[in-house]
Every structure is written in C-alpha cells, then in structure tokens.
Design a protein around this motif. Sequence first.
Motif, PDB file in Angstrom:
ATOM      1  N   ARG A  73       0.812  -1.211   0.000  1.00 58.89           N
ATOM      2  CA  ARG A  73       0.000   0.000   0.000  1.00 58.89           C
ATOM      3  C   ARG A  73       0.849   1.266   0.000  1.00 58.89           C
ATOM      4  O   ARG A  73       0.614   2.163  -0.801  1.00 58.89           O
ATOM      5  CB  ARG A  73      -0.922   0.013   1.206  1.00 58.89           C
ATOM      6  N   GLU A  74       1.810   1.342   0.884  1.00 55.52           N
ATOM      7  CA  GLU A  74       2.633   2.555   0.970  1.00 55.52           C
ATOM      8  C   GLU A  74       3.399   2.796  -0.329  1.00 55.52           C
ATOM      9  O   GLU A  74       3.508   3.921  -0.805  1.00 55.52           O
ATOM     10  CB  GLU A  74       3.600   2.479   2.148  1.00 55.52           C
ATOM     11  N   LEU A  75       3.924   1.742  -0.914  1.00 59.84           N
ATOM     12  CA  LEU A  75       4.658   1.877  -2.168  1.00 59.84           C
ATOM     13  C   LEU A  75       3.749   2.354  -3.290  1.00 59.84           C
ATOM     14  O   LEU A  75       4.105   3.233  -4.076  1.00 59.84           O
ATOM     15  CB  LEU A  75       5.296   0.524  -2.544  1.00 59.84           C
ATOM     16  N   ALA A  80       0.734   8.842  -5.475  1.00 64.56           N
ATOM     17  CA  ALA A  80      -0.549   9.541  -5.463  1.00 64.56           C
ATOM     18  C   ALA A  80      -0.360  10.983  -5.030  1.00 64.56           C
ATOM     19  O   ALA A  80       0.422  11.273  -4.127  1.00 64.56           O
ATOM     20  CB  ALA A  80      -1.514   8.840  -4.517  1.00 64.56           C
ATOM     21  N   PRO A  81      -1.084  11.923  -5.661  1.00 62.47           N
ATOM     22  CA  PRO A  81      -0.971  13.323  -5.246  1.00 62.47           C
ATOM     23  C   PRO A  81      -1.435  13.533  -3.804  1.00 62.47           C
ATOM     24  O   PRO A  81      -0.834  14.305  -3.067  1.00 62.47           O
ATOM     25  CB  PRO A  81      -1.865  14.083  -6.213  1.00 62.47           C
ATOM     26  N   HIS A  82      -2.509  12.822  -3.403  1.00 63.72           N
ATOM     27  CA  HIS A  82      -3.032  12.969  -2.047  1.00 63.72           C
ATOM     28  C   HIS A  82      -3.501  11.605  -1.543  1.00 63.72           C
ATOM     29  O   HIS A  82      -4.292  10.930  -2.204  1.00 63.72           O
ATOM     30  CB  HIS A  82      -4.205  13.953  -2.005  1.00 63.72           C
ATOM     31  N   ALA A  83      -3.022  11.244  -0.379  1.00 63.21           N
ATOM     32  CA  ALA A  83      -3.458  10.000   0.266  1.00 63.21           C
ATOM     33  C   ALA A  83      -3.485  10.238   1.763  1.00 63.21           C
ATOM     34  O   ALA A  83      -2.675  10.997   2.307  1.00 63.21           O
ATOM     35  CB  ALA A  83      -2.509   8.859  -0.071  1.00 63.21           C
ATOM     36  N   GLU A  84      -4.463   9.605   2.422  1.00 65.35           N
ATOM     37  CA  GLU A  84      -4.587   9.786   3.867  1.00 65.35           C
ATOM     38  C   GLU A  84      -5.183   8.526   4.479  1.00 65.35           C
ATOM     39  O   GLU A  84      -6.186   8.005   3.971  1.00 65.35           O
ATOM     40  CB  GLU A  84      -5.507  10.985   4.141  1.00 65.35           C
ATOM     41  N   GLY A  86      -4.310   5.494   4.357  1.00 63.71           N
ATOM     42  CA  GLY A  86      -4.367   4.359   3.448  1.00 63.71           C
ATOM     43  C   GLY A  86      -5.368   4.501   2.321  1.00 63.71           C
ATOM     44  O   GLY A  86      -5.612   3.544   1.597  1.00 63.71           O
ATOM     45  N   LEU A  87      -5.972   5.670   2.153  1.00 61.83           N
ATOM     46  CA  LEU A  87      -6.971   5.895   1.109  1.00 61.83           C
ATOM     47  C   LEU A  87      -6.481   6.952   0.136  1.00 61.83           C
ATOM     48  O   LEU A  87      -5.795   7.903   0.516  1.00 61.83           O
ATOM     49  CB  LEU A  87      -8.297   6.356   1.723  1.00 61.83           C
ATOM     50  N   PHE A  88      -6.844   6.807  -1.132  1.00 64.89           N
ATOM     51  CA  PHE A  88      -6.571   7.826  -2.136  1.00 64.89           C
ATOM     52  C   PHE A  88      -7.591   8.943  -1.972  1.00 64.89           C
ATOM     53  O   PHE A  88      -8.802   8.685  -1.852  1.00 64.89           O
ATOM     54  CB  PHE A  88      -6.683   7.257  -3.554  1.00 64.89           C
ATOM     55  N   LEU A  89      -7.149  10.181  -1.953  1.00 67.67           N
ATOM     56  CA  LEU A  89      -8.043  11.321  -1.879  1.00 67.67           C
ATOM     57  C   LEU A  89      -8.200  11.904  -3.270  1.00 67.67           C
ATOM     58  O   LEU A  89      -7.214  12.194  -3.956  1.00 67.67           O
ATOM     59  CB  LEU A  89      -7.495  12.377  -0.925  1.00 67.67           C
ATOM     60  N   VAL A  90      -9.445  12.060  -3.713  1.00 69.91           N
ATOM     61  CA  VAL A  90      -9.739  12.569  -5.047  1.00 69.91           C
ATOM     62  C   VAL A  90     -10.674  13.763  -4.930  1.00 69.91           C
ATOM     63  O   VAL A  90     -11.393  13.904  -3.921  1.00 69.91           O
ATOM     64  CB  VAL A  90     -10.366  11.488  -5.950  1.00 69.91           C
ATOM     65  N   PRO A  91     -10.716  14.639  -5.941  1.00 70.90           N
ATOM     66  CA  PRO A  91     -11.631  15.771  -5.868  1.00 70.90           C
ATOM     67  C   PRO A  91     -13.087  15.339  -5.887  1.00 70.90           C
ATOM     68  O   PRO A  91     -13.436  14.332  -6.502  1.00 70.90           O
ATOM     69  CB  PRO A  91     -11.296  16.583  -7.128  1.00 70.90           C
TER      70      PRO A  91
END
Length: 95
Positions: A73-75, A80-84, A86-91
């Motif tokens: 997961r970390e790799l 990713a531009p934004h992750a928090e 363990g989740l991908f953050l998207v607009p």
Amino acid sequence: MSLDRSQVENVARLARIKIDENEMADYVDSLSSILALVDQMQAIDTTDVEPLANPLDAAQRLRADVVTEANQRELLQANAPHAEKGLFLVPKVIE
C-alpha cells in the motif's frame, strides 16, 4: 401459439422497432414459430427433474484462500498526489 400481423405490429411499436412492409410476413412466421417452440417446451413435465448447477456434473476446482502477495500500500500510494489513512483522496465531482 400463432401471432397475426396486428400483434406483430403492436410488439414492434412497443419495442420502437420499424419493420419494413416487405419483411412483415417473415417476422410473423418467425415469431409464431418461436412461440410455438416455447409452448412445446412448456408442455414437458419437469416435476421430477432436479436443477443442475453444471450440465456436465463437474466439480469446480477452487484454489486455497490464502494471501499470495505482500502488502504494498505505501509503495503504491507514494505516487498519489493525495493520500490519507491508506486511502486515495480525489476531488469531489458530485455535489
């Protein structure tokens, strides 16, 4: 069961299908033969027939339910531009 021309025209209208006048007789014959086949199949007594999951009575080979890959997961989230957490953050795209 036999269909007549008006019934086929009604079905075509409901299905929003345009049938050429030259082909109408063919459609009447084809649909009538399909319905006759369905009537023939419905006349068969199937009360003692058990449903099959597979007509060949074959057993499905299943693999063991074990983890075969390491957690990366970390790799994978490093690009990713934004992750928090363990989740991908998207607009937000739907308001």
